[in-house]
Design a protein around this motif. Structure first.
Motif, PDB file in Angstrom:
ATOM      1  N   GLU A   4      33.441  30.376  48.838  1.00 42.98           N
ATOM      2  CA  GLU A   4      34.356  30.751  47.759  1.00 42.98           C
ATOM      3  C   GLU A   4      34.080  32.205  47.400  1.00 42.98           C
ATOM      4  OE1 GLU A   4      35.157  29.782  43.039  1.00 42.98           O
ATOM      5  OE2 GLU A   4      33.963  28.378  44.221  1.00 42.98           O
ATOM      6  N   ILE A   5      35.127  33.004  47.382  1.00 43.02           N
ATOM      7  CA  ILE A   5      34.996  34.405  46.998  1.00 43.02           C
ATOM      8  C   ILE A   5      35.032  34.489  45.475  1.00 43.02           C
ATOM      9  CG2 ILE A   5      36.015  36.704  47.176  1.00 43.02           C
ATOM     10  CD1 ILE A   5      34.827  35.486  49.826  1.00 43.02           C
ATOM     11  N   ILE A   6      34.060  35.178  44.917  1.00 46.03           N
ATOM     12  CA  ILE A   6      33.967  35.357  43.463  1.00 46.03           C
ATOM     13  C   ILE A   6      34.476  36.755  43.136  1.00 46.03           C
ATOM     14  CG2 ILE A   6      32.440  35.355  41.458  1.00 46.03           C
ATOM     15  CD1 ILE A   6      32.626  32.632  42.979  1.00 46.03           C
ATOM     16  N   ASN A   7      35.375  36.832  42.174  1.00 48.63           N
ATOM     17  CA  ASN A   7      35.954  38.106  41.785  1.00 48.63           C
ATOM     18  C   ASN A   7      36.269  38.074  40.293  1.00 48.63           C
ATOM     19  OD1 ASN A   7      37.050  40.729  42.443  1.00 48.63           O
ATOM     20  ND2 ASN A   7      39.033  39.842  41.982  1.00 48.63           N
ATOM     21  N   THR A   8      35.973  39.163  39.613  1.00 48.12           N
ATOM     22  CA  THR A   8      36.322  39.285  38.197  1.00 48.12           C
ATOM     23  C   THR A   8      36.670  40.729  37.880  1.00 48.12           C
ATOM     24  OG1 THR A   8      35.538  39.020  35.914  1.00 48.12           O
ATOM     25  CG2 THR A   8      33.873  39.588  37.549  1.00 48.12           C
ATOM     26  N   ASP A   9      37.605  40.905  36.972  1.00 47.57           N
ATOM     27  CA  ASP A   9      37.938  42.263  36.537  1.00 47.57           C
ATOM     28  C   ASP A   9      36.977  42.751  35.451  1.00 47.57           C
ATOM     29  OD1 ASP A   9      38.824  40.737  34.395  1.00 47.57           O
ATOM     30  OD2 ASP A   9      40.888  41.457  34.479  1.00 47.57           O
ATOM     31  N   LYS A  10      35.996  41.915  35.077  1.00 45.35           N
ATOM     32  CA  LYS A  10      34.983  42.308  34.095  1.00 45.35           C
ATOM     33  C   LYS A  10      33.803  43.032  34.749  1.00 45.35           C
ATOM     34  CE  LYS A  10      36.296  38.733  30.889  1.00 45.35           C
ATOM     35  NZ  LYS A  10      35.934  37.512  30.203  1.00 45.35           N
ATOM     36  N   ALA A  11      33.886  43.194  36.065  1.00 46.00           N
ATOM     37  CA  ALA A  11      32.911  43.980  36.823  1.00 46.00           C
ATOM     38  C   ALA A  11      33.708  44.944  37.693  1.00 46.00           C
ATOM     39  CB  ALA A  11      32.032  43.071  37.679  1.00 46.00           C
ATOM     40  N   PRO A  12      33.090  46.019  38.157  1.00 48.19           N
ATOM     41  CA  PRO A  12      33.828  46.987  38.973  1.00 48.19           C
ATOM     42  C   PRO A  12      34.442  46.349  40.218  1.00 48.19           C
ATOM     43  CG  PRO A  12      31.690  47.852  38.355  1.00 48.19           C
ATOM     44  CD  PRO A  12      31.695  46.419  37.955  1.00 48.19           C
ATOM     45  N   ALA A  13      35.634  46.779  40.539  1.00 46.99           N
ATOM     46  CA  ALA A  13      36.288  46.330  41.765  1.00 46.99           C
ATOM     47  C   ALA A  13      35.494  46.842  42.958  1.00 46.99           C
ATOM     48  CB  ALA A  13      37.721  46.860  41.814  1.00 46.99           C
ATOM     49  N   ALA A  14      35.546  46.107  44.042  1.00 48.83           N
ATOM     50  CA  ALA A  14      34.868  46.540  45.270  1.00 48.83           C
ATOM     51  C   ALA A  14      35.424  47.899  45.703  1.00 48.83           C
ATOM     52  CB  ALA A  14      35.072  45.510  46.361  1.00 48.83           C
ATOM     53  N   ILE A  15      34.541  48.780  46.126  1.00 46.50           N
ATOM     54  CA  ILE A  15      34.974  50.106  46.585  1.00 46.50           C
ATOM     55  C   ILE A  15      34.860  50.203  48.107  1.00 46.50           C
ATOM     56  CG2 ILE A  15      34.536  51.318  44.421  1.00 46.50           C
ATOM     57  CD1 ILE A  15      31.834  52.215  45.520  1.00 46.50           C
ATOM     58  N   GLY A  16      34.895  49.056  48.741  1.00 52.34           N
ATOM     59  CA  GLY A  16      34.799  49.002  50.198  1.00 52.34           C
ATOM     60  C   GLY A  16      35.232  47.634  50.688  1.00 52.34           C
ATOM     61  N   MET A  41      35.962  52.744  36.292  1.00 55.93           N
ATOM     62  CA  MET A  41      35.370  52.936  37.619  1.00 55.93           C
ATOM     63  C   MET A  41      34.596  54.254  37.686  1.00 55.93           C
ATOM     64  SD  MET A  41      35.802  50.208  39.345  1.00 55.93           S
ATOM     65  CE  MET A  41      35.522  50.658  41.063  1.00 55.93           C
ATOM     66  N   GLU A  42      34.016  54.641  36.557  1.00 50.57           N
ATOM     67  CA  GLU A  42      33.168  55.826  36.438  1.00 50.57           C
ATOM     68  C   GLU A  42      31.851  55.415  35.788  1.00 50.57           C
ATOM     69  OE1 GLU A  42      34.033  58.854  37.541  1.00 50.57           O
ATOM     70  OE2 GLU A  42      36.069  58.259  38.090  1.00 50.57           O
ATOM     71  N   PHE A  43      30.846  56.280  35.878  1.00 53.46           N
ATOM     72  CA  PHE A  43      29.591  56.044  35.179  1.00 53.46           C
ATOM     73  C   PHE A  43      29.777  56.371  33.706  1.00 53.46           C
ATOM     74  CE2 PHE A  43      27.615  57.547  39.372  1.00 53.46           C
ATOM     75  CZ  PHE A  43      27.593  56.264  39.890  1.00 53.46           C
ATOM     76  N   ASN A  44      29.092  55.607  32.843  1.00 56.45           N
ATOM     77  CA  ASN A  44      29.167  55.884  31.412  1.00 56.45           C
ATOM     78  C   ASN A  44      28.112  56.897  30.986  1.00 56.45           C
ATOM     79  OD1 ASN A  44      26.890  54.299  31.613  1.00 56.45           O
ATOM     80  ND2 ASN A  44      27.464  52.859  30.019  1.00 56.45           N
ATOM     81  N   SER A  45      27.152  57.161  31.878  1.00 56.75           N
ATOM     82  CA  SER A  45      26.063  58.067  31.518  1.00 56.75           C
ATOM     83  C   SER A  45      25.307  58.486  32.777  1.00 56.75           C
ATOM     84  CB  SER A  45      25.101  57.342  30.558  1.00 56.75           C
ATOM     85  OG  SER A  45      23.964  58.123  30.287  1.00 56.75           O
ATOM     86  N   ASP A  46      24.642  59.632  32.689  1.00 56.86           N
ATOM     87  CA  ASP A  46      23.727  60.051  33.739  1.00 56.86           C
ATOM     88  C   ASP A  46      22.308  59.585  33.446  1.00 56.86           C
ATOM     89  OD1 ASP A  46      25.670  61.354  35.249  1.00 56.86           O
ATOM     90  OD2 ASP A  46      25.397  63.247  34.170  1.00 56.86           O
ATOM     91  N   ASP A  47      22.103  58.967  32.271  1.00 54.02           N
ATOM     92  CA  ASP A  47      20.800  58.471  31.862  1.00 54.02           C
ATOM     93  C   ASP A  47      20.464  57.211  32.661  1.00 54.02           C
ATOM     94  OD1 ASP A  47      18.501  58.333  29.868  1.00 54.02           O
ATOM     95  OD2 ASP A  47      19.479  56.387  29.546  1.00 54.02           O
ATOM     96  N   VAL A  48      19.306  57.181  33.316  1.00 53.04           N
ATOM     97  CA  VAL A  48      18.959  56.049  34.177  1.00 53.04           C
ATOM     98  C   VAL A  48      18.872  54.745  33.384  1.00 53.04           C
ATOM     99  CG1 VAL A  48      16.444  56.341  34.114  1.00 53.04           C
ATOM    100  CG2 VAL A  48      17.534  55.322  36.121  1.00 53.04           C
ATOM    101  N   ARG A  49      18.369  54.784  32.149  1.00 55.08           N
ATOM    102  CA  ARG A  49      18.280  53.563  31.339  1.00 55.08           C
ATOM    103  C   ARG A  49      19.682  52.984  31.110  1.00 55.08           C
ATOM    104  NH1 ARG A  49      14.347  51.535  28.208  1.00 55.08           N
ATOM    105  NH2 ARG A  49      13.129  53.443  28.443  1.00 55.08           N
ATOM    106  N   GLU A  50      20.632  53.816  30.774  1.00 52.89           N
ATOM    107  CA  GLU A  50      22.003  53.347  30.548  1.00 52.89           C
ATOM    108  C   GLU A  50      22.619  52.834  31.850  1.00 52.89           C
ATOM    109  OE1 GLU A  50      23.479  52.813  27.625  1.00 52.89           O
ATOM    110  OE2 GLU A  50      21.517  53.387  26.840  1.00 52.89           O
TER     111      GLU A  50
END
Length: 127
Positions: A4-16, A41-50
């Motif tokens: 079964e393929i699992i997919n949700t729009d609450k996580a980033p779409a596959a980029i490949g 589909m962008e990063f929210n921060s450059d901070d590694v913790r975030e």
């Protein structure tokens, strides 16, 4: 055994050419998640913790779509472009998991997709 393929729009779409996760029997195999915010589909921060927090949010969303939660993870692979950030992974991970913890590996890599500092994949058991 069925897949079964699992997919949700609450996580980033596959980029490949991959699925967010695949369920086979009671086991769910997660593709690597980087810290993309699903809506942009962008990063929210450059901070590694975030970035680590965002990866756990993404993994949690896919786990929920599969009918589970982070508490059912049995294996977690963590890829870091800077292994000196591993103590931060431990701190953030403690906010999302309780003992008994999943098995885990931490791997230092030269680079990750889209310039991410962290990527994680996992295996979850729904049994």
């Amino acid at each position: 055994m069925s897949r079964e393929i699992i997919n949700t729009d609450k996580a980033p779409a596959a980029i490949g050419t991959y699925s967010q996760a695949v369920k086979s029997g009671s086991t769910v195999y997660f593709s690597g998640q980087i810290p993309l915010v699903p809506e942009t589909m962008e990063f929210n921060s450059d901070d590694v913790r975030e970035q680590i927090h965002q990866v756990f949010k993404n993994l949690s969303a896919v786990a929920e779509a599969a009918g589970g939660s982070l508490n059912q993870f049995v294996k977690l692979n963590i890829f870091l472009t800077d292994l000196s950030c591993f103590p931060i992974v431990n701190e953030v991970m403690a906010e999302y998991f309780e003992a008994p913890y999943p098995a885990r590996a931490a791997i230092g890599v030269k680079e990750l997709p889209k310039g991410a500092q962290v990527e994680m994949d996992a295996v979850m058991d729904l049994a």
